[in-house]
Design an enzyme around this catalytic site. Sequence first.
Site, PDB file in Angstrom:
ATOM      1  N   TYR A 130     -33.907   2.430  37.666  1.00 33.44           N
ATOM      2  CA  TYR A 130     -34.594   3.400  36.812  1.00 33.44           C
ATOM      3  C   TYR A 130     -35.407   2.737  35.711  1.00 33.44           C
ATOM      4  CZ  TYR A 130     -31.925   6.974  39.246  1.00 33.44           C
ATOM      5  OH  TYR A 130     -31.380   7.787  40.222  1.00 33.44           O
ATOM      6  N   LYS A 177     -21.677  -1.380  44.136  1.00 35.64           N
ATOM      7  CA  LYS A 177     -22.028  -1.808  45.494  1.00 35.64           C
ATOM      8  C   LYS A 177     -22.076  -3.340  45.507  1.00 35.64           C
ATOM      9  CE  LYS A 177     -23.037  -0.527  49.641  1.00 35.64           C
ATOM     10  NZ  LYS A 177     -22.068   0.159  50.491  1.00 35.64           N
ATOM     11  N   ASP A 210     -19.451   3.670  47.698  1.00 36.29           N
ATOM     12  CA  ASP A 210     -19.466   4.655  48.792  1.00 36.29           C
ATOM     13  C   ASP A 210     -18.067   5.218  49.021  1.00 36.29           C
ATOM     14  OD1 ASP A 210     -19.379   1.941  49.364  1.00 36.29           O
ATOM     15  OD2 ASP A 210     -19.958   2.144  51.447  1.00 36.29           O
ATOM     16  N   ASP A 234     -26.046   8.389  38.456  1.00 36.96           N
ATOM     17  CA  ASP A 234     -26.873   9.596  38.549  1.00 36.96           C
ATOM     18  C   ASP A 234     -26.403  10.456  39.723  1.00 36.96           C
ATOM     19  OD1 ASP A 234     -28.884  11.427  38.318  1.00 36.96           O
ATOM     20  OD2 ASP A 234     -30.496  10.126  39.015  1.00 36.96           O
TER      21      ASP A 234
END
Length: 483
Positions: A130, A177, A210, A234
Site C-alpha cells: 500500500y 506469509k 492463509d 486489510d
Amino acid sequence: MSARRHPVTFIPGDGIGPEVIAAVQAVLAAAEVRIDWEERHAGARVFKAGVASGVLPETIESIRRTRCALKGPLATPVGFGEKSANVTLRKFFETYGNIRPVRELPGIRTPYSGRGIDFVVVRENVEDLYAGIEYLQTPGFAQALKIVTRRGSEKICRLAFELARAEGRKKVTCATKANILKFTEGLFKRVFEEVAKDYPDIQSEHQIVDNCAHQLVMRPEQFDVLVMTNMNGDILSDLASALIGGLGFAPSANLGDGASIFEAVHGSAPQIAGKDMANPTALLHSSVLMLRHLGEMKAAAAIENALLFTLEEGKILTADMAGGGREPSGTKAFTKEVIKNLGSAPKTYPRREYRRIKMPQVSPAAVAAKETRPMGVDVFVVTAIDPAVLGPSIESVLSGLPVRLTQISNRGIKVYPNTLGIESEPGDCARLRFKVARRGDTLADKDIADLLLRVGAKAPWVHVEKLFKYDGQAAFTKDQGED
Ligand code: NAD
C-alpha cells in the site's frame, strides 16, 4: 467526566457521513464529554472544487493542531481526483496503527452468535504494497514494490502488545506469509519474535496468514490480538468484521505518534443518504475508541454500555438491524434511545476493563550491517528473445567487466541455463542476474553503468537492483530452480 477539554477535528464526509457524525456528537454531548469540535472538510466536494488530494489544507492544519480527528466516510470518486482522500489522510499523519476491534454484539444475530468472539486486529497502516509504488515495465508486465521496514514492523508489533496489556488480553498472534516472502513478511515475523521477548506477560504465536484466514472462519474464538502487515490486515480485518454482523458494525482507529484518526469502516452508503436510515453504531463505537485514546475512560464506558444496552434490548433499531418483522426506526430515534440509555449497561455482556494504550517509542536509528559485500546486480530487460539465444548474446558483451551472467529468470523462475528443463511461459520482461566474477571482487557504479550500456544494446533495461551480502547473509532471494 474529566474536566479537561479536548480539541477534535471532525470531518462530516460524504453520503450518510453528516448524519452519523451528528448522531455521535449528540451522544457525546449528552454524556458531557468536553470536546471543542472543529469542522473541516475532505472528500467529494473537495475533489469537485479541484483539490486533487481531496483534502483541504485547513483540514490538515486543524488535525496537526488537534492531533485527533473523527471522520465520516469519504466517497472515492471514479473518474476524477487522484488518490483516495482516506489514504491521503492516513499517510499524511503516519497513522501507522490501524485498530479494528471484532467483538460479538448483543442482539445482533450472526452464524457465530454465542461463540464469544472478542479479538482485535492490529494492522500496519502505511507500508507494504500500500505504499502504492507500482510500475508497468511493459504494457503487459506490472510490478509493485512491497516495502516492509524494521522500524515500521517494530512499531506495529509493539503497539499490538501494548494494546493487549491495556485491554487485559493474554495472547498476540502474528500472521504472515513469511514462508514465501522471506525478506518482507520474514522481517515482520522476526521483529515480532524479538519484540515478544519484551512482553513475557503476554503469550505470542505465529500463524501462516492463509491458515489464519481458515482459522478465523473455523475457530475465531481462539484469537485475542492479531497483528499483520498492511494488505493481509486489510483483507482479514474485513473478513473478521463479517463474523460479528458485517462492515456496518465495524469501528476503527488509525493511531499515530502525532495525530490519530477515528472512523467507521463502512463507506458513504449513497443509496440511503439523507433518509434518516443510517446506522450510527460503527461511528459511535469508533468514538468510544477515540475517548479511550483521549484518556476519557469513564465516558467511553458509559457510551459503549448505552450502545450495547440499546442493541441488547432491540426496541429501537435502524433498518439494517431490525430483522424478524420488527418495525425499523430512523437514525435520530436510535440516537435518542442511546442517549436515554446512558447510565444503563448490557445484562448479558461480559465486561472488559480498558486502560489507555501506551504508544510505543521506537528509535529512529537505521539498522546498519557491520560488513556489506557487493555480490552483483540484477538487470530487468524488456525482451521477447528466447533465453537460450539471449543468454549467449549477453555473455558475448561482458569481456573486461568484473561480472558474469549467472542466470536469466522470468517471473522468478530460472530459464537460462535451463539445466532442469523447466517449462515456463515466457513473459515480456526478463531478469538478468550478474554476479561478481571472482569472490572479493568489487563492483563499482561505473562498471554497472558500462554493463547497462552493453546490455541495453541487446535488450532495453527497465529496472536495476544491486545485490549484496550483509554480514555474510545474502540480501536477495534465489530464483525458483537456482542452486
Ligand atoms: P458502503 O459501506 O457505503 O455500503 C455498502 C452497503 O452497506 C450498502 O448497502 C449500504 O447501504 C450499507 N451501509 C453501509 N454503512 C451503513 C450504515 N452506517 N447504516 C446502514 N447501512 C449501511 O460501501 P460502498 O457502497 O462500496 O461504497 C460507497 C462509497 O463509500 C464509495 O465511494 C467508497 O469509495 C466509499 N468508502 C469510503 C470509506 C471510508 O471513508 N473509510 C470506506 C469504504 C467505502
